[in-house]
Design a protein around this motif. Sequence first.
Motif, PDB file in Angstrom:
ATOM      1  N   LEU A   3     -23.344  -1.437 -40.860  1.00  0.00           N
ATOM      2  CA  LEU A   3     -23.526  -1.634 -42.280  1.00  0.00           C
ATOM      3  C   LEU A   3     -24.974  -1.949 -42.606  1.00  0.00           C
ATOM      4  O   LEU A   3     -25.262  -2.717 -43.518  1.00  0.00           O
ATOM      5  CB  LEU A   3     -22.618  -2.758 -42.784  1.00  0.00           C
ATOM      6  CG  LEU A   3     -21.119  -2.478 -42.726  1.00  0.00           C
ATOM      7  CD1 LEU A   3     -20.352  -3.671 -43.265  1.00  0.00           C
ATOM      8  CD2 LEU A   3     -20.767  -1.234 -43.516  1.00  0.00           C
ATOM      9  N   THR A   4     -25.895  -1.386 -41.816  1.00  0.00           N
ATOM     10  CA  THR A   4     -27.301  -1.560 -42.130  1.00  0.00           C
ATOM     11  C   THR A   4     -27.548  -1.020 -43.536  1.00  0.00           C
ATOM     12  O   THR A   4     -27.180   0.093 -43.851  1.00  0.00           O
ATOM     13  CB  THR A   4     -28.169  -0.807 -41.118  1.00  0.00           C
ATOM     14  OG1 THR A   4     -27.815  -1.237 -39.820  1.00  0.00           O
ATOM     15  CG2 THR A   4     -29.633  -1.047 -41.366  1.00  0.00           C
ATOM     16  N   GLU A   5     -28.147  -1.813 -44.395  1.00  0.00           N
ATOM     17  CA  GLU A   5     -28.299  -1.417 -45.788  1.00  0.00           C
ATOM     18  C   GLU A   5     -29.736  -1.589 -46.256  1.00  0.00           C
ATOM     19  O   GLU A   5     -30.456  -2.454 -45.795  1.00  0.00           O
ATOM     20  CB  GLU A   5     -27.403  -2.276 -46.702  1.00  0.00           C
ATOM     21  CG  GLU A   5     -25.912  -2.134 -46.398  1.00  0.00           C
ATOM     22  CD  GLU A   5     -25.085  -3.006 -47.301  1.00  0.00           C
ATOM     23  OE1 GLU A   5     -25.686  -3.829 -48.026  1.00  0.00           O
ATOM     24  OE2 GLU A   5     -23.857  -2.864 -47.270  1.00  0.00           O
ATOM     25  N   THR A   6     -30.111  -0.751 -47.194  1.00  0.00           N
ATOM     26  CA  THR A   6     -31.386  -0.972 -47.870  1.00  0.00           C
ATOM     27  C   THR A   6     -31.200  -2.056 -48.910  1.00  0.00           C
ATOM     28  O   THR A   6     -30.173  -2.129 -49.584  1.00  0.00           O
ATOM     29  CB  THR A   6     -31.851   0.327 -48.558  1.00  0.00           C
ATOM     30  OG1 THR A   6     -30.840   0.747 -49.468  1.00  0.00           O
ATOM     31  CG2 THR A   6     -32.119   1.410 -47.544  1.00  0.00           C
ATOM     32  N   LEU A   7     -32.171  -2.916 -49.050  1.00  0.00           N
ATOM     33  CA  LEU A   7     -32.138  -3.945 -50.077  1.00  0.00           C
ATOM     34  C   LEU A   7     -32.802  -3.418 -51.344  1.00  0.00           C
ATOM     35  O   LEU A   7     -33.695  -2.570 -51.284  1.00  0.00           O
ATOM     36  CB  LEU A   7     -32.877  -5.190 -49.596  1.00  0.00           C
ATOM     37  CG  LEU A   7     -32.217  -5.977 -48.469  1.00  0.00           C
ATOM     38  CD1 LEU A   7     -33.165  -7.078 -48.007  1.00  0.00           C
ATOM     39  CD2 LEU A   7     -30.911  -6.589 -48.939  1.00  0.00           C
ATOM     40  N   PRO A   8     -32.414  -3.896 -52.504  1.00  0.00           N
ATOM     41  CA  PRO A   8     -33.067  -3.456 -53.735  1.00  0.00           C
ATOM     42  C   PRO A   8     -34.560  -3.780 -53.693  1.00  0.00           C
ATOM     43  O   PRO A   8     -34.947  -4.896 -53.379  1.00  0.00           O
ATOM     44  CB  PRO A   8     -32.347  -4.275 -54.820  1.00  0.00           C
ATOM     45  CG  PRO A   8     -31.035  -4.644 -54.213  1.00  0.00           C
ATOM     46  CD  PRO A   8     -31.321  -4.830 -52.748  1.00  0.00           C
ATOM     47  N   ILE A   9     -35.387  -2.798 -53.999  1.00  0.00           N
ATOM     48  CA  ILE A   9     -36.822  -3.028 -53.998  1.00  0.00           C
ATOM     49  C   ILE A   9     -37.462  -2.535 -55.292  1.00  0.00           C
ATOM     50  O   ILE A   9     -38.669  -2.380 -55.369  1.00  0.00           O
ATOM     51  CB  ILE A   9     -37.501  -2.344 -52.797  1.00  0.00           C
ATOM     52  CG1 ILE A   9     -37.168  -0.847 -52.788  1.00  0.00           C
ATOM     53  CG2 ILE A   9     -37.083  -2.985 -51.495  1.00  0.00           C
ATOM     54  CD1 ILE A   9     -37.917  -0.070 -51.742  1.00  0.00           C
ATOM     55  N   VAL A  26     -33.553   6.315 -51.424  1.00  0.00           N
ATOM     56  CA  VAL A  26     -34.398   5.454 -52.250  1.00  0.00           C
ATOM     57  C   VAL A  26     -35.762   6.112 -52.359  1.00  0.00           C
ATOM     58  O   VAL A  26     -36.329   6.552 -51.342  1.00  0.00           O
ATOM     59  CB  VAL A  26     -34.548   4.046 -51.622  1.00  0.00           C
ATOM     60  CG1 VAL A  26     -35.289   3.115 -52.573  1.00  0.00           C
ATOM     61  CG2 VAL A  26     -33.184   3.461 -51.251  1.00  0.00           C
ATOM     62  N   VAL A  27     -36.299   6.208 -53.563  1.00  0.00           N
ATOM     63  CA  VAL A  27     -37.601   6.833 -53.773  1.00  0.00           C
ATOM     64  C   VAL A  27     -38.502   5.891 -54.555  1.00  0.00           C
ATOM     65  O   VAL A  27     -38.033   4.999 -55.274  1.00  0.00           O
ATOM     66  CB  VAL A  27     -37.472   8.178 -54.512  1.00  0.00           C
ATOM     67  CG1 VAL A  27     -36.815   9.218 -53.615  1.00  0.00           C
ATOM     68  CG2 VAL A  27     -36.691   8.029 -55.805  1.00  0.00           C
ATOM     69  N   THR A  28     -39.801   6.078 -54.402  1.00  0.00           N
ATOM     70  CA  THR A  28     -40.756   5.200 -55.073  1.00  0.00           C
ATOM     71  C   THR A  28     -40.916   5.525 -56.550  1.00  0.00           C
ATOM     72  O   THR A  28     -41.422   4.709 -57.313  1.00  0.00           O
ATOM     73  CB  THR A  28     -42.127   5.288 -54.386  1.00  0.00           C
ATOM     74  OG1 THR A  28     -42.513   6.667 -54.273  1.00  0.00           O
ATOM     75  CG2 THR A  28     -42.076   4.669 -52.991  1.00  0.00           C
ATOM     76  N   ASP A  29     -40.480   6.722 -56.970  1.00  0.00           N
ATOM     77  CA  ASP A  29     -40.529   7.102 -58.378  1.00  0.00           C
ATOM     78  C   ASP A  29     -39.094   7.278 -58.870  1.00  0.00           C
ATOM     79  O   ASP A  29     -38.433   8.266 -58.516  1.00  0.00           O
ATOM     80  CB  ASP A  29     -41.309   8.403 -58.557  1.00  0.00           C
ATOM     81  CG  ASP A  29     -41.394   8.846 -60.019  1.00  0.00           C
ATOM     82  OD1 ASP A  29     -40.846   8.137 -60.893  1.00  0.00           O
ATOM     83  OD2 ASP A  29     -41.995   9.903 -60.278  1.00  0.00           O
ATOM     84  N   ALA A 223     -45.700   7.967 -48.901  1.00  0.00           N
ATOM     85  CA  ALA A 223     -46.319   6.666 -49.169  1.00  0.00           C
ATOM     86  C   ALA A 223     -45.262   5.705 -49.677  1.00  0.00           C
ATOM     87  O   ALA A 223     -44.696   5.887 -50.761  1.00  0.00           O
ATOM     88  CB  ALA A 223     -47.443   6.823 -50.192  1.00  0.00           C
ATOM     89  N   GLY A 224     -45.001   4.655 -48.916  1.00  0.00           N
ATOM     90  CA  GLY A 224     -43.976   3.695 -49.286  1.00  0.00           C
ATOM     91  C   GLY A 224     -44.476   2.652 -50.264  1.00  0.00           C
ATOM     92  O   GLY A 224     -45.646   2.651 -50.665  1.00  0.00           O
ATOM     93  N   PRO A 225     -43.613   1.746 -50.661  1.00  0.00           N
ATOM     94  CA  PRO A 225     -44.015   0.684 -51.592  1.00  0.00           C
ATOM     95  C   PRO A 225     -44.964  -0.305 -50.922  1.00  0.00           C
ATOM     96  O   PRO A 225     -45.040  -0.374 -49.689  1.00  0.00           O
ATOM     97  CB  PRO A 225     -42.682   0.011 -51.941  1.00  0.00           C
ATOM     98  CG  PRO A 225     -41.798   0.310 -50.773  1.00  0.00           C
ATOM     99  CD  PRO A 225     -42.202   1.657 -50.268  1.00  0.00           C
ATOM    100  N   ASP A 226     -45.677  -1.046 -51.724  1.00  0.00           N
ATOM    101  CA  ASP A 226     -46.561  -2.075 -51.181  1.00  0.00           C
ATOM    102  C   ASP A 226     -45.752  -3.052 -50.330  1.00  0.00           C
ATOM    103  O   ASP A 226     -44.694  -3.532 -50.744  1.00  0.00           O
ATOM    104  CB  ASP A 226     -47.253  -2.836 -52.314  1.00  0.00           C
ATOM    105  CG  ASP A 226     -48.242  -1.965 -53.077  1.00  0.00           C
ATOM    106  OD1 ASP A 226     -48.658  -0.930 -52.521  1.00  0.00           O
ATOM    107  OD2 ASP A 226     -48.574  -2.323 -54.228  1.00  0.00           O
ATOM    108  N   SER A 248     -44.582   2.597 -43.877  1.00  0.00           N
ATOM    109  CA  SER A 248     -44.344   3.992 -44.239  1.00  0.00           C
ATOM    110  C   SER A 248     -44.340   4.873 -42.997  1.00  0.00           C
ATOM    111  O   SER A 248     -45.206   4.758 -42.134  1.00  0.00           O
ATOM    112  CB  SER A 248     -45.431   4.474 -45.210  1.00  0.00           C
ATOM    113  OG  SER A 248     -45.398   3.715 -46.399  1.00  0.00           O
ATOM    114  N   GLY A 249     -43.348   5.733 -42.901  1.00  0.00           N
ATOM    115  CA  GLY A 249     -43.227   6.643 -41.765  1.00  0.00           C
ATOM    116  C   GLY A 249     -42.420   6.084 -40.620  1.00  0.00           C
ATOM    117  O   GLY A 249     -42.126   6.809 -39.660  1.00  0.00           O
ATOM    118  N   ALA A 250     -42.036   4.828 -40.691  1.00  0.00           N
ATOM    119  CA  ALA A 250     -41.257   4.217 -39.609  1.00  0.00           C
ATOM    120  C   ALA A 250     -39.766   4.446 -39.834  1.00  0.00           C
ATOM    121  O   ALA A 250     -39.324   4.867 -40.911  1.00  0.00           O
ATOM    122  CB  ALA A 250     -41.563   2.732 -39.503  1.00  0.00           C
ATOM    123  N   ALA A 251     -38.983   4.154 -38.808  1.00  0.00           N
ATOM    124  CA  ALA A 251     -37.540   4.340 -38.864  1.00  0.00           C
ATOM    125  C   ALA A 251     -36.863   3.202 -38.122  1.00  0.00           C
ATOM    126  O   ALA A 251     -37.497   2.485 -37.332  1.00  0.00           O
ATOM    127  CB  ALA A 251     -37.143   5.681 -38.243  1.00  0.00           C
TER     128      ALA A 251
END
Length: 334
Positions: A3-9, A26-29, A223-226, A248-251
């Motif tokens: 259940l690895t999840e992305t957190l709201p950013i 999830v996208v930066t725009d 390019a990921g978020p700050d 950015s670019g990691a997994a």
Amino acid sequence: MPLTETLPIGADTAQWNVWGTVARVVVTDPAATDEAAALVRDELAAVDLACSRFRADSELRRLTPGRAVAVSPLLADLVAAALRAARETGGDVDPTIGAALHGLGYDRDFAALQGFGDDRDAGAPHGLGYDRDAGAPHGLGYDRDFAAVTGRRVGPAVRVFAAPDWRSVRLDDGRLTVPTGVLLDLGATAKAVAADRCAALVARRLGVGAMVALGGDIATAGAGPDGGWKVLVQDRPGDPAQAVRLPSGAAIATSSTAGRTWGHLHHILDPRIGLPAPRVWRTVSVAAFSCLRANTLTTAAVVRGRRAAGLLRGVPSRLVTPELGVVRRGGWPS
């Protein structure tokens, strides 16, 4: 199923069910969310049609055993990734375990399989003669102590099946040869490859930073978020949880012996015996610069059990024991 999840950013997220797990984009725009989700849906559909073990019309299922067959570039890439994972782990991650998985009852998409393993008292598929108290599938001939079955002590060279392993699969110039009697299962690597491909596709086509999570397989591109992508690493509710940040670019990938279970079995097999690896680790998480690499290491670590330390030397990794103790290695943050 971790259940690895992305957190709201702050960036919009698209989410849906696929392959018995949850897909998240999830996208930066935020304006690109719908288009990004459409790209990922199409890519996942293409991967499924190329290599699903559960659909009769997949390219993988339509291969002619024992003959060199020209395959699509997508299937060639997926098989090449699986063979590379096998080579890099000395066979701990082996795509030729399809027949063993099928024989253990993992013979349909996991979303469909879940329904028949919900009664814990029922145990595993009775057609295998799984005796819950004895703890081994009798129908496979594993109906006593393993040393008694093999007639010798257990060791890394012991194999229950005489079937060929990954070294018998040939991929040359887009032509794939799978020996007769071998059923390929790319589940250990295809989802991770799909995450890598989808993240790169969204970043390239839309010019945005992207994170694609397919259950426990998470890839980023562009390019990921700050401060990086914030990710929550957790298996089951109530398990140890930790928020980490990916550059950015990691997994990151998580393999679990607590998820994707039916009866008393789980889906990560030790290829040398064709049975689920012992539950030395409840979960293993690894960070790398491709989801394929991360997932290769997490799967192999589960298979190796107590020998995983050598494999993960210098690798950012987090291992959770069945008692929910946490072991961090390779600079994984506290």
